[in-house]
Design a protein around this motif. Structure first.
Motif, PDB file in Angstrom:
ATOM      1  N   ARG A 342       0.831  -1.215   0.000  1.00  0.00           N
ATOM      2  CA  ARG A 342       0.000   0.000   0.000  1.00  0.00           C
ATOM      3  C   ARG A 342       0.864   1.264   0.000  1.00  0.00           C
ATOM      4  NH1 ARG A 342      -3.100  -3.006   3.762  1.00  0.00           N
ATOM      5  NH2 ARG A 342      -2.173  -1.850   5.505  1.00  0.00           N
ATOM      6  N   ALA A 343       1.928   1.244   0.803  1.00  0.00           N
ATOM      7  CA  ALA A 343       2.783   2.424   0.889  1.00  0.00           C
ATOM      8  C   ALA A 343       3.483   2.713  -0.432  1.00  0.00           C
ATOM      9  CB  ALA A 343       3.815   2.234   2.002  1.00  0.00           C
ATOM     10  N   LEU A 344       4.008   1.680  -1.073  1.00  0.00           N
ATOM     11  CA  LEU A 344       4.718   1.875  -2.335  1.00  0.00           C
ATOM     12  C   LEU A 344       3.760   2.286  -3.449  1.00  0.00           C
ATOM     13  CD1 LEU A 344       7.271  -1.097  -2.341  1.00  0.00           C
ATOM     14  CD2 LEU A 344       7.617   1.270  -1.615  1.00  0.00           C
ATOM     15  N   THR A 345       2.574   1.682  -3.475  1.00  0.00           N
ATOM     16  CA  THR A 345       1.594   2.043  -4.498  1.00  0.00           C
ATOM     17  C   THR A 345       1.224   3.518  -4.384  1.00  0.00           C
ATOM     18  OG1 THR A 345       0.693  -0.201  -4.518  1.00  0.00           O
ATOM     19  CG2 THR A 345      -0.691   1.533  -5.429  1.00  0.00           C
ATOM     20  N   LYS A 346       1.013   3.977  -3.162  1.00  0.00           N
ATOM     21  CA  LYS A 346       0.674   5.383  -2.952  1.00  0.00           C
ATOM     22  C   LYS A 346       1.813   6.294  -3.397  1.00  0.00           C
ATOM     23  CE  LYS A 346      -1.004   8.601   0.578  1.00  0.00           C
ATOM     24  NZ  LYS A 346      -1.395   8.771   1.997  1.00  0.00           N
ATOM     25  N   LYS A 347       3.052   5.896  -3.087  1.00  0.00           N
ATOM     26  CA  LYS A 347       4.205   6.705  -3.485  1.00  0.00           C
ATOM     27  C   LYS A 347       4.301   6.827  -5.009  1.00  0.00           C
ATOM     28  CE  LYS A 347       6.431   8.300   0.081  1.00  0.00           C
ATOM     29  NZ  LYS A 347       6.761   9.750   0.193  1.00  0.00           N
ATOM     30  N   VAL A 348       4.106   5.715  -5.710  1.00  0.00           N
ATOM     31  CA  VAL A 348       4.223   5.729  -7.175  1.00  0.00           C
ATOM     32  C   VAL A 348       3.109   6.558  -7.793  1.00  0.00           C
ATOM     33  CG1 VAL A 348       4.172   4.324  -9.253  1.00  0.00           C
ATOM     34  CG2 VAL A 348       5.438   3.524  -7.254  1.00  0.00           C
ATOM     35  N   THR A 349       1.875   6.350  -7.356  1.00  0.00           N
ATOM     36  CA  THR A 349       0.758   7.093  -7.955  1.00  0.00           C
ATOM     37  C   THR A 349       0.869   8.589  -7.649  1.00  0.00           C
ATOM     38  OG1 THR A 349      -0.605   6.540  -6.014  1.00  0.00           O
ATOM     39  CG2 THR A 349      -0.820   5.129  -7.944  1.00  0.00           C
ATOM     40  N   THR A 350       1.344   8.925  -6.456  1.00  0.00           N
ATOM     41  CA  THR A 350       1.537  10.342  -6.121  1.00  0.00           C
ATOM     42  C   THR A 350       2.580  10.973  -7.023  1.00  0.00           C
ATOM     43  OG1 THR A 350       0.915   9.986  -3.809  1.00  0.00           O
ATOM     44  CG2 THR A 350       2.211  11.953  -4.304  1.00  0.00           C
ATOM     45  N   ARG A 351       3.662  10.227  -7.276  1.00  0.00           N
ATOM     46  CA  ARG A 351       4.725  10.770  -8.151  1.00  0.00           C
ATOM     47  C   ARG A 351       4.224  10.934  -9.578  1.00  0.00           C
ATOM     48  NH1 ARG A 351       7.443  13.901  -9.621  1.00  0.00           N
ATOM     49  NH2 ARG A 351       9.627  13.862 -10.242  1.00  0.00           N
ATOM     50  N   LEU A 352       3.409  10.024 -10.041  1.00  0.00           N
ATOM     51  CA  LEU A 352       2.865  10.153 -11.397  1.00  0.00           C
ATOM     52  C   LEU A 352       1.947  11.370 -11.506  1.00  0.00           C
ATOM     53  CD1 LEU A 352       2.118   6.416 -12.295  1.00  0.00           C
ATOM     54  CD2 LEU A 352       3.926   7.869 -13.229  1.00  0.00           C
ATOM     55  N   ARG A 353       1.163  11.630 -10.475  1.00  0.00           N
ATOM     56  CA  ARG A 353       0.303  12.825 -10.491  1.00  0.00           C
ATOM     57  C   ARG A 353       1.149  14.092 -10.532  1.00  0.00           C
ATOM     58  NH1 ARG A 353      -2.540   9.729  -6.741  1.00  0.00           N
ATOM     59  NH2 ARG A 353      -4.582   9.045  -7.491  1.00  0.00           N
ATOM     60  N   GLU A 354       2.254  14.074  -9.803  1.00  0.00           N
ATOM     61  CA  GLU A 354       3.143  15.242  -9.804  1.00  0.00           C
ATOM     62  C   GLU A 354       3.706  15.486 -11.198  1.00  0.00           C
ATOM     63  OE1 GLU A 354       4.669  14.709  -5.154  1.00  0.00           O
ATOM     64  OE2 GLU A 354       5.974  14.180  -6.837  1.00  0.00           O
ATOM     65  N   ILE A 355       4.124  14.431 -11.869  1.00  0.00           N
ATOM     66  CA  ILE A 355       4.680  14.576 -13.223  1.00  0.00           C
ATOM     67  C   ILE A 355       3.612  15.085 -14.174  1.00  0.00           C
ATOM     68  CG2 ILE A 355       5.715  13.339 -15.162  1.00  0.00           C
ATOM     69  CD1 ILE A 355       6.887  11.377 -13.087  1.00  0.00           C
ATOM     70  N   MET A 356       2.388  14.541 -14.057  1.00  0.00           N
ATOM     71  CA  MET A 356       1.290  14.979 -14.922  1.00  0.00           C
ATOM     72  C   MET A 356       1.051  16.478 -14.779  1.00  0.00           C
ATOM     73  SD  MET A 356      -2.737  13.929 -14.710  1.00  0.00           S
ATOM     74  CE  MET A 356      -2.606  12.245 -15.253  1.00  0.00           C
ATOM     75  N   LYS A 357       1.127  16.971 -13.535  1.00  0.00           N
ATOM     76  CA  LYS A 357       0.865  18.385 -13.283  1.00  0.00           C
ATOM     77  C   LYS A 357       2.052  19.267 -13.662  1.00  0.00           C
ATOM     78  CE  LYS A 357      -0.544  21.515  -9.546  1.00  0.00           C
ATOM     79  NZ  LYS A 357      -0.895  21.622  -8.097  1.00  0.00           N
ATOM     80  N   GLU A 358       3.274  18.807 -13.358  1.00  0.00           N
ATOM     81  CA  GLU A 358       4.465  19.637 -13.565  1.00  0.00           C
ATOM     82  C   GLU A 358       4.914  19.661 -15.021  1.00  0.00           C
ATOM     83  OE1 GLU A 358       7.238  17.825 -10.957  1.00  0.00           O
ATOM     84  OE2 GLU A 358       6.187  18.428  -9.112  1.00  0.00           O
ATOM     85  N   ASP A 359       4.771  18.562 -15.726  1.00  0.00           N
ATOM     86  CA  ASP A 359       5.248  18.504 -17.111  1.00  0.00           C
ATOM     87  C   ASP A 359       4.299  17.644 -17.944  1.00  0.00           C
ATOM     88  OD1 ASP A 359       6.693  18.397 -19.472  1.00  0.00           O
ATOM     89  OD2 ASP A 359       8.623  18.321 -18.438  1.00  0.00           O
ATOM     90  N   PRO A 360       3.177  18.240 -18.400  1.00  0.00           N
ATOM     91  CA  PRO A 360       2.166  17.476 -19.150  1.00  0.00           C
ATOM     92  C   PRO A 360       2.722  16.781 -20.384  1.00  0.00           C
ATOM     93  CG  PRO A 360       1.309  19.633 -18.503  1.00  0.00           C
ATOM     94  CD  PRO A 360       2.770  19.640 -18.186  1.00  0.00           C
TER      95      PRO A 360
END
Length: 607
Positions: A342-360
């Motif tokens: 659960r912890a790793l899944t949350k970390k990965v999905t959070t990082r992907l959201r950051e990339i989507m927002k920072e560099d579409p």
């Protein structure tokens, strides 16, 4: 019995049966024996260092902890030697004379209350006996630190073993395997080097491999990069480790360095690749994240550390407290493992959201390569599907590039519907007859899994997903469109009755479409149809799937309809023409005609 007495002793704990299990059933890979012996040697070195904290005299001056792997082709033996704590006669009987007893385990129990306790690898007393998978005889020579007497232990894996005094031994332990003829390959220096690198690369003490005379070459790396603080590691070191791990020459899209603390302590170093890893194209290959316990590789591809849809993520997890099975090849399913997942899944999905927002633009490139994995997650992770759907990109009739699904949904009024059409070719979707009279924005889903995603979600952010190629779209008709259909039904009542009679149960229904303006006819899915995505999935599993009938929708204003009505009123037999209308609707809807040759001849006759 005198401590100097030699003799033959019997193993304890139903030894013959247990040894048979260890040798024949416990380990799925025979080369694991080398990992086990090196792990034991590392434990012995840690125990020496720890005991020397209170008994400095047992640590020789200038002591350098080392593990040596020494193949001898002439003798047919492989020896693993350490200069650690060593054993006396009593230790040999307790640790090697009792299967499933572990000196490491007992020692760990004694020191767990101390803050300076070492990290010991051994947890079961069976690792040593994996030697008998490849050896028909094992000899152990050892001298305990601080004692003058040395000892020789020997067994052929039967019910007994011998212990005898041995003079002139250095401090530490040597385990010599007299290899069976079928396993002389383990004398090959190249193979030994690769096994040490794969399984024991990050053991904390030097592992030296000998090739003939000389001091031996160090073959392990030592302190793993994931156990160091992120600010102590150069960017180039992370990149080199990623390349070593994946053989990908490109830099990763993102790196996640994470330490989990609390109920479960672990460290993780994860990488998100830019491109789909090439080894994912290899059949039966299961790339993913490797699991280490106390710097020793336990699973090269640990399936349970991340959900299956995140199998494109690469990296390592180091966990000290996981419960392993007795062979240490697999992890027992437990709460700790679920917490890590659960912890790793949350970390990965959070990082992907950051990339989507920072560099579409960068995220669009990632989604082109990895989007199917995100879609798979939406379809398979029932509890978090809406959350994962925020990672999706979708195309619409109002956009030139795929956009975040959440942003597209926000353009629709709350509690409204989001219409979509699905296919495999974006150009065909944009020319779809289902768009002819649509005034608003429509989602264009062109990936194979998109239909399954839509059918799984049903709604997103309070907006209902409506397939324009299905009966469900009927609910979206305006009152004006419903009136137009009723008028057409009345005007062409005889024609509709004849079409229904000719087609019978080949279709689920026939009706006029108030939304078609240029296209003569089309097929749409009937109510209760599980959908094309479901049928595709069933076929992939070699399951029989019944093809439900489609609804034939006809454009009441098209010249084809006017001509058919005129021919019927003139007394012509329009049976063949009606059958060709159904074939035409199949082609327009992206399907194959029931009779391609007959349809081709009909079209040819018109030309």
């Amino acid at each position: 019995m005198s401590t100097k007495a030699a003799g033959r002793l019997k193993f304890k704990a139903e030894t013959k049966r247990v040894l048979d299990i260890v040798i024949n059933s416990l380990y799925s890979h025979r080369e694991i024996f080398l990992r086990e012996l090196i792990s034991n040697a590392s434990d012995a070195l840690d125990r020496l260092r720890f005991e020397a904290l209170t008994r400095e005299s047992i640590l020789p001056e200038g002591h350098e902890p080392e593990i040596h792997v020494i193949p001898d082709g002439n003798a047919g033996t492989l020896t693993v030697t350490d200069n650690g704590i060593g054993m006396n006669r009593s230790d040999l009987i307790d640790n090697l004379g009792t299967i499933a007893s572990s000196g490491t385990l007992r020692f760990a129990a004694e020191v767990t209350s101390r803050e300076d306790a070492p990290e010991l690898i051994g947890r079961f007393g069976v690792g040593f006996y994996s030697s008998f998978m490849v050896a028909d005889r094992v000899t152990v020579t050892t001298r305990r630190a601080g004692e003058a007497e040395g000892w020789r232990w020997e067994s052929d894996g039967g019910e007994t073993y011998t212990i005898a005094p041995e003079e002139g031994l250095p401090q530490g332990t040597s385990v010599t395997l007299h290899l069976k003829n079928d396993f002389l390959e383990y004398l090959d220096v190249g193979l030994l080097r690769s096994l040490v690198t794969e399984y024991s690369d990050f053991v904390g003490h030097p592992v030296l491999l000998h090739d003939g005379e000389g001091p031996g070459d160090r073959v392990n790396t030592g302190t793993p990069v994931w156990l160091r603080n992120e600010d102590e590691v150069e960017e180039e070191e992370y990149d080199r480790f990623y390349t070593h791990l994946t053989h990908d020459q490109e830099k990763p899209l993102a790196r996640i360095v994470f330490r989990g603390e609390g109920l479960t302590d672990f460290r993780a170093l994860l990488f998100i690749p830019r491109e789909r890893p090439f080894d994912m194209l290899i059949p039966d290959n299961r790339p993913g994240v490797s699991l280490y316990v106390r710097r020793v590789l336990i699973q090269k591809k640990a399936d349970d550390l991340l959900p299956p849809w995140l199998r494109f993520v690469r990296g390592v997890v180091e966990a000290e407290g996981l419960s392993l099975n007795i062979s240490r090849e697999t992890v027992q399913h437990n709460l700790e493992l679920n917490r890590i997942n659960r912890a790793l899944t949350k970390k990965v999905t959070t990082r992907l959201r950051e990339i989507m927002k920072e560099d579409p633009e960068v995220y669009r490139g990632f989604f082109r390569n990895m989007g199917d994995f995100i879609r798979e997650g939406v379809c398979t992770q029932a509890g978090t599907s809406p959350e994962l759907a925020e990672l999706l990109l979708v195309s619409t009739t109002a956009s030139n590039e795929p956009e975040p699904f959440a942003e597209v949904a926000d353009r629709f009024p709350e509690n409204a519907s989001m219409p979509y059409i699905a296919g495999v070719d974006m150009r065909e979707l944009k020319r779809s007859p289902l768009l002819e009279s649509r005034q608003g924005e429509v989602l264009l889903l062109d990936a194979p899994l998109d239909m399954l995603v839509a059918e799984t979600l049903r709604e997103f952010k309070g907006r209902r997903l409506v397939n324009l190629a299905a009966e469900e779209a009927e609910k979206e008709l305006t009152s004006r469109e419903r009136e137009a259909r009723a008028e057409a039904e009345k005007k062409y009542s005889d024609l509709m009755a004849r079409i229904r009679e000719v087609l019978g149960d080949r279709v689920a229904g026939v009706r006029f479409s108030p939304t078609l303006t240029e296209t003569p006819c089309v097929l749409v899915a009937a109510a209760g149809d599980p959908g094309d995505a479901f049928r595709m999935m069933m076929r992939a599993m070699n399951r029989q799937v019944e093809e439900p009938g489609k609804i034939l929708e006809i454009n009441p204003g098209h010249p084809m309809t006017v001509s058919l009505d005129a021919r019927l009123r003139a007394g012509e037999d329009i049976t063949r023409l009606v059958e060709m209308v159904l074939e035409l609707a199949r082609v327009i809807s992206g399907m194959r005609p029931d009779d391609p040759a007959g349809f081709g001849r009909f079209v040819g006759s018109l030309i």
